[in-house]
Scaffold this motif. Structure first.
Motif, mmCIF file in Angstrom:
data_model
loop_
_atom_site.group_PDB
_atom_site.id
_atom_site.type_symbol
_atom_site.label_atom_id
_atom_site.label_comp_id
_atom_site.label_asym_id
_atom_site.label_seq_id
_atom_site.Cartn_x
_atom_site.Cartn_y
_atom_site.Cartn_z
ATOM 1 N N THR A 472 3.487 10.959 -2.090
ATOM 2 C CA THR A 472 2.385 10.510 -1.246
ATOM 3 C C THR A 472 2.304 11.341 0.024
ATOM 4 O O THR A 472 3.285 11.972 0.427
ATOM 5 N N ALA A 475 0.821 6.977 5.179
ATOM 6 C CA ALA A 475 1.271 5.594 5.316
ATOM 7 C C ALA A 475 0.607 4.712 4.271
ATOM 8 O O ALA A 475 -0.498 4.977 3.814
ATOM 9 N N THR A 482 3.664 -4.604 -0.908
ATOM 10 C CA THR A 482 4.634 -3.626 -1.398
ATOM 11 C C THR A 482 6.059 -4.153 -1.249
ATOM 12 O O THR A 482 6.888 -4.026 -2.167
ATOM 13 N N ILE A 498 10.494 7.778 -3.057
ATOM 14 C CA ILE A 498 9.228 8.115 -2.411
ATOM 15 C C ILE A 498 9.417 9.469 -1.742
ATOM 16 O O ILE A 498 10.290 9.633 -0.889
ATOM 17 N N GLY A 500 7.542 12.172 0.556
ATOM 18 C CA GLY A 500 6.392 12.370 1.432
ATOM 19 C C GLY A 500 6.044 13.842 1.542
ATOM 20 O O GLY A 500 6.890 14.657 1.907
ATOM 21 N N PHE A 506 5.375 9.692 8.685
ATOM 22 C CA PHE A 506 5.969 8.779 7.704
ATOM 23 C C PHE A 506 6.832 7.680 8.326
ATOM 24 O O PHE A 506 7.767 7.178 7.691
ATOM 25 N N GLU A 508 6.225 4.582 8.870
ATOM 26 C CA GLU A 508 6.177 3.312 8.146
ATOM 27 C C GLU A 508 7.014 3.328 6.872
ATOM 28 O O GLU A 508 7.487 2.289 6.415
ATOM 29 N N MET A 509 7.174 4.519 6.287
ATOM 30 C CA MET A 509 7.922 4.610 5.023
ATOM 31 C C MET A 509 9.381 4.195 5.192
ATOM 32 O O MET A 509 9.991 3.637 4.280
ATOM 33 N N ASP A 513 12.849 1.667 3.043
ATOM 34 C CA ASP A 513 14.123 2.217 2.586
ATOM 35 C C ASP A 513 15.265 1.327 3.044
ATOM 36 O O ASP A 513 15.427 1.056 4.225
ATOM 37 N N PHE A 535 13.535 7.207 0.500
ATOM 38 C CA PHE A 535 12.421 8.039 0.964
ATOM 39 C C PHE A 535 12.951 9.353 1.527
ATOM 40 O O PHE A 535 13.937 9.372 2.265
#
Length: 594
Positions: A472, A475, A482, A498, A500, A506, A508-509, A513, A535
């Motif tokens: 991806t 965000a 999710t 994930i 990025g 990133f 928010e990612m 985690d 991530f």
């Protein structure tokens, strides 16, 4: 296949592999006698882009390499040099070798060279004649049925048949089991005629999954004696039978001859459990058969075991047939920019991969060898269309964003990493009618992957684990949903990577985690039972596929074992050899050292 990660490159626990090798159908390199072969195994370090296919061809940029060790593409460290087997075109080498195996470094390349000994005793390979070379990756070896691969031997610049090399790997269980063994024979068959007596020595081989045998030990020769007693030796149970006391062993007696043409004096099939349980008992005297006729007896004069057992590892599960399956999901939201824009993350250049393609290729190439059928689903999210298209491109009717659609145009799954890359590339071709849209929702993809992982596990009797690779550029919008999906997926045989791409921060990612500051995900008072999300930002690893694989896959072995153990799924025994019956059923009274 599978995937997993950490926020910074780390390493999973290394597993020690013991690898046995043998060669078949070698050419005769000597005029007056047969070839005297030995193998040299090198653990190669190589430049980015060097790969090995399943035929043993080493390539770089599509060009056949197959060059000597000192070229600029391949270098490495010799890890094994077997003994010389004299006058033999089909040698079984007793010398095995051990290597450290990391799941995330499965592209490690082994180079196997076979030589004909010309100058006895010389360690300089220039004094011997090269028969040929072949290659295999550790991932191909561990992903093959029974962890066994056969590769044709080749000689650069020459055509013809130069035989083959077979490698067979097993995990060295982390235990200290040893056995003190002393074998003896009684009234063995004489192979030296009326005026002499045989000079017997004993070979111990263990059975493989295909019914063949791997030589694991040789005794010394006892001269002129048909009732020999060989020296007591302390042997590793791992070496003898990989800690499976009921694994069939073959005790083969030979009459030693100076020219290497040792005469067969007969054999006995037994197990270590049988040997230990019956030492000093009449049942311990095993009849030797040679050519279908009685040829004396073999027995253990001493057999004492010191025992200790380890917990299972991922390699233990894989050796028993565990399937690791990969799923891929690609972000088609508008923030990627239109694929025709040279600045788009989806822009495809015929001369180089974009970040999506690199992530699929680099992670997928590590995972592919571990999936037996090498068939993977690939989905898209955050775009209009899909296959078949969900909207009419002429009337624009039905134009709604899809958060989970197939990129496969002919079936639900594609073949291998190449199929994944082709499906991704094909999503931009005419007729597919895919347009970028938004927002970025992960929950539908995770739910799809969750259902797929449950079905794969069901089809494999619980011996399966799946990994979802999400690539991806930004965000996510459905954070709460999710998190809820992740918590549910923690109970299933799956993990999530994930990756990025692009320059987004990133932030928010990290909340997804389990390695982050907040730990495992929670929602509405519910807490994830385990960490299944990793991530990594691709930009931190560009040009270093090994570091990317380490960052994304290093935690996978522990994640798989943790889940299977929590669910009570135990490793299956390695597939048994056909035609063998258990010599011992429920042995009791095993003699253990204090």
């Amino acid at each position: 296949m599978a995937s997993f990660a950490a926020n910074t490159p780390s390493s999973s626990a290394a597993t020690t592999l013991e690898v046995a090798c043998y060669a078949r159908d070698l050419p005769n390199m000597d005029r007056a006698s047969k070839t005297d072969p030995f193998c040299v195994v090198t653990l190669c370090k190589h430049e980015e882009g060097v790969t090995c296919d399943e035929a043993g061809h080493v390539t770089m940029g599509g060009l056949l390499v197959l060059k000597e060790l000192d070229n600029k593409h391949l270098s490495g460290e010799e890890v094994c040099r077997t003994e010389v087997v004299h006058d033999n075109l089909n040698p079984d080498f007793a010398t095995s070798f051990k290597i450290q195996y990391l799941f995330e470094q499965s592209n490690t390349l082994l180079m196997i060279k076979v030589y004909d000994e010309d100058k006895v005793g010389s360690s300089d390979l220039k004094d011997h004649e090269l028969v040929g070379t072949t290659y295999v990756t550790v991932g191909q070896l561990m992903g093959a049925p029974s962890n066994c691969v056969t590769r044709s031997i080749r000689r650069p610049g020459k055509s013809g048949n130069f035989g083959s090399v077979t490698l067979r790997a097993e995990e060295v269980c982390e235990c200290l089991d040893t056995v003190r063994l002393q074998f003896a024979g009684l009234k063995l068959a004489n192979k030296d005629g009326f005026f002499g007596k045989s000079d017997p020595f004993l070979q111990i081989s263990r059975v493989n999954e295909d019914g063949s045998f791997s030589l694991v030990h040789k005794t010394e020769v006892v001269m002129d004696n048909l009732s020999p007693t060989w020296k007591e030796e302390t042997l590793s149970v791992s070496m003898l039978c990989n800690n499976d006391y009921h694994r069939p062993l073959r005790l083969q007696v030979y009459d030693w001859d100076k020219d290497g043409s040792h005469d067969d004096m007969g054999f006995v099939d037994t197990t270590l459990a049988n040997i230990v349980a019956n030492v000093g008992r009449p049942e311990g005297r095993l009849p030797v058969k040679c050519g279908g006729k009685a040829a004396g007896q073999l027995y253990a004069a001493a057999a004492t075991v010191i025992q200790n057992r380890p917990p299972p590892t991922l390699t233990t599960y894989m050796s028993g047939g565990l399937q690791l399956s990969m799923m891929v999901a690609v972000d088609f939201t508008g923030s990627n920019r239109a694929p025709t824009d040279p600045n788009s993350l989806h822009f495809t250049d015929p001369n180089s991969y974009n970040q999506y393609q690199k992530a699929i290729e680099q992670i997928g190439s590590v995972l592919e060898p571990y999936d037996s059928d090498k068939k993977f689903p690939i989905w898209g999210f955050g775009g209009y269309g899909g296959f078949p298209p969900t909207w009419n491109p002429e009337t624009r009717k039905g134009k709604t964003t899809s958060h989970c659609f197939d990129l496969c145009t002919e079936s639900e799954e594609v073949n291998g990493v190449k199929g994944l890359l082709d499906a991704y590339q094909g999503s931009f071709t005419a007729g597919y009618e895919l347009e970028l849209s938004g927002p970025t929702n992960f929950s539908p993809i995770i739910e799809k992957a969750r259902a797929h992982s449950v079905e794969v596990a069901r089809q494999n009797g619980g011996q399966a684990y799946s990994v979802l690779l999400i690539i991806t550029d930004g965000a996510i919008t459905d954070v709460k949903d999710t998190k809820h999906s992740i918590i549910g997926a923690c109970e299933e045989p799956m993990s999530i990577i994930i990756v990025g791409v692009g320059d987004y921060n990133f932030k928010e990612m990290v909340t997804l985690d389990g390695d982050g500051e907040d730990g495992l995900q929670t929602k509405d008072g519910h807490k994830a039972s385990r960490d299944i999300v990793q991530f990594v930002p691709f930009r931190d690893f560009q040009g270093d596929s090994a570091a990317l694989a380490s960052a994304t896959l290093a935690e996978l072995p522990a994640q798989v074992v943790e889940h299977l153990q929590r669910k009570g799924v135990q490793p299956k025994d390695r597939p048994g050899a056909e035609g063998f019956e258990k010599v011992v059923k429920g042995v009791t009274g095993m003699k253990l050292a204090a």
